[in-house]
Design an enzyme around this catalytic site. Structure first.
Site, PDB file in Angstrom:
ATOM      1  CD  GLN A 143      -2.998   1.166   0.414  1.00 56.84           C
ATOM      2  OE1 GLN A 143      -3.496   0.081   0.123  1.00 56.84           O
ATOM      3  NE2 GLN A 143      -3.439   2.314  -0.064  1.00 56.84           N
ATOM      4  CG  ASP A 148       9.277  11.006  -3.408  1.00 55.33           C
ATOM      5  OD1 ASP A 148       9.761  11.360  -2.309  1.00 55.33           O
ATOM      6  OD2 ASP A 148       8.215  10.372  -3.506  1.00 55.33           O
TER       7      ASP A 148
END
Length: 419
Positions: free
Chosen positions: A124, A238
């Site tokens: 997730q 990122d």
């Protein structure tokens, strides 16, 4: 009979009226064009420039680019049937990505069947759940944009656009995408060993020093391709351990390009994007992301590999304290590596990471320099292992010869005793 002065007055009046008419047409034409361009920009770029603030937890990307228009955007996201995001995608996504080489478009039914109705969850993330799927070509991973995801469609679009042209052995390969029935999905190659973050912080698993050094080298090669091999160059923005995935051979690949930008992009109004703990302090103060911002994030990842301390567990404080200590990085070395690694290699890798974390971007090395430095450490490690292996083989041979000599000596003694 009209005199000359009357003709002049009539001519001036006519000219003045004609000038006013032309000026009016030009004014209203410019105004119409600007309004039309503004409406067109709103339809195509609203989701790209005014995403809501994202602070989704420790492992997720954050977007601090809030503005007065955020409240409008949030309201639109809460009304999916009227959202310009969905309208834009439903009408334009097919044309935009049909030309992406090697990136296939799948229907919702294709993905539903491949995932067995979305039953096997692999993980997730901020994007949404990730499912395991079996396609005709083999096992893949499917990332589904959750309906309540804080990671917007801009990231979805960026991921498909960039990975359609970026291909390298140390970048996760995007195989396809799905824009169907209001769903957005990305189909990637399956990385059986999951993320570096999960491996580092799993108490039941132990990453050896050789594996960690190889992972650092793999990451450097992936980022080097982005910065120096891609045309135009790409800044990831990122980089973090959660975005480094490992395949069945424990080779690392850089993933998640939702926040990435081409170097030529003017980021002055882009807002602050990234993940807390990995963001370059210079980027925070200037709002300017550069390749050296990626270098800072990579330095953090290297220290994660050495210490197994997460940035949210005050990693930088440990690094700074160790730098002032006589023993240096030895004091913060991951306990799982104690006595199981060559400490000189650890210190050399830590020195590379320290350079990446320089406060001045100008003093930080390029990714090419970082990759070269790590490659040299890896080469010395291989030479050392070969030397040890060779010495072990020689030692084994000596032992064998001693045993043979001992047997021969015993036989000679036995013969003499019998005589």
């Amino acid at each position: 009979m009209v005199n000359e002065s009357d003709l002049v007055i009539i001519g001036v009046s006519a000219g003045l009226a004609l000038g006013i008419l032309i000026a009016s047409l030009v004014f209203f034409g410019i105004r119409w064009y600007k309004n039309h361009a503004h409406l067109r920009q709103c339809a195509n770029e609203r989701s790209l420039t005014t995403l809501p603030i994202r602070i989704n937890g420790l492992e997720t990307s954050t977007d601090f680019s809030a503005s007065l228009t955020n409240s409008i955007t949030i309201q639109q996201l809460e009304q999916p049937h009227k959202s310009s995001h969905f309208f834009w995608w439903n009408h334009h996504s097919k044309d935009r990505f049909m030309s992406a080489p090697g990136i296939l478009r799948y229907s919702y039914k294709d993905i539903q069947k491949a995932t067995q109705n979305f039953t096997t969850v692999l993980g997730q993330g901020s994007f949404g759940p990730v499912y395991k799927a079996v396609m005709p070509g083999g096992v893949v991973a499917v990332k589904v944009l959750a309906s309540n995801s804080k990671q917007g469609e801009k990231e979805f679009q960026t991921e498909v656009s960039l990975l359609g042209r970026l291909h390298h052995r140390n970048l996760v390969n995007l195989l396809g995408y799905c824009v169907d029935k209001g769903q957005r999905m990305l189909i990637y190659e399956f990385m059986s060993n999951g993320s570096l973050s999960n491996l580092l912080y799993n108490e039941e698993l132990v990453l050896g020093w050789e594996e960690r050094l190889q992972i650092a080298l793999d990451i450097s090669h992936g980022v080097e391709y982005l910065h120096e091999g891609a045309v135009p160059p790409v800044i990831h923005r990122d980089l973090k351990s959660a975005n480094i995935l490992l395949d069945q051979s424990m080779r690392a690949k850089v993933a998640d390009f939702g926040l990435s930008k081409e170097e030529a992009y003017d980021g002055r109004n882009s807002g602050l994007k990234g993940t807390y703990g990995y963001i370059d302090p210079v980027y925070v103060t200037t709002n300017q992301f550069t390749m050296k911002s990626d270098i800072y994030s990579f330095g953090i990842i290297i220290f994660e590999l050495i210490t197994a301390i997460h940035p949210h567990q005050n990693l930088m404080e440990y690094i700074n304290l160790a730098a002032m200590s006589r023993d240096g990085v030895d004091e913060i070395l991951d306990e799982k590596l104690t006595g199981k690694c060559y400490i000189e290699e650890v210190r050399e890798l830590a020195a590379v990471a320290h350079k990446c974390l320089q406060k001045s971007q100008r003093k930080r090395p390029s990714i090419g320099e970082v990759s070269l430095a790590i490659s040299k450490i890896k080469q010395r490690q291989l030479v050392r292992e070969d030397t040890i292996s060779f010495a072990s083989r020689d030692f084994s041979g000596d032992v064998s010869r001693i045993k043979d000599q001992h047997v021969e000596l015993s036989k000679m003694i036995s013969i003499k005793e019998s005589n």
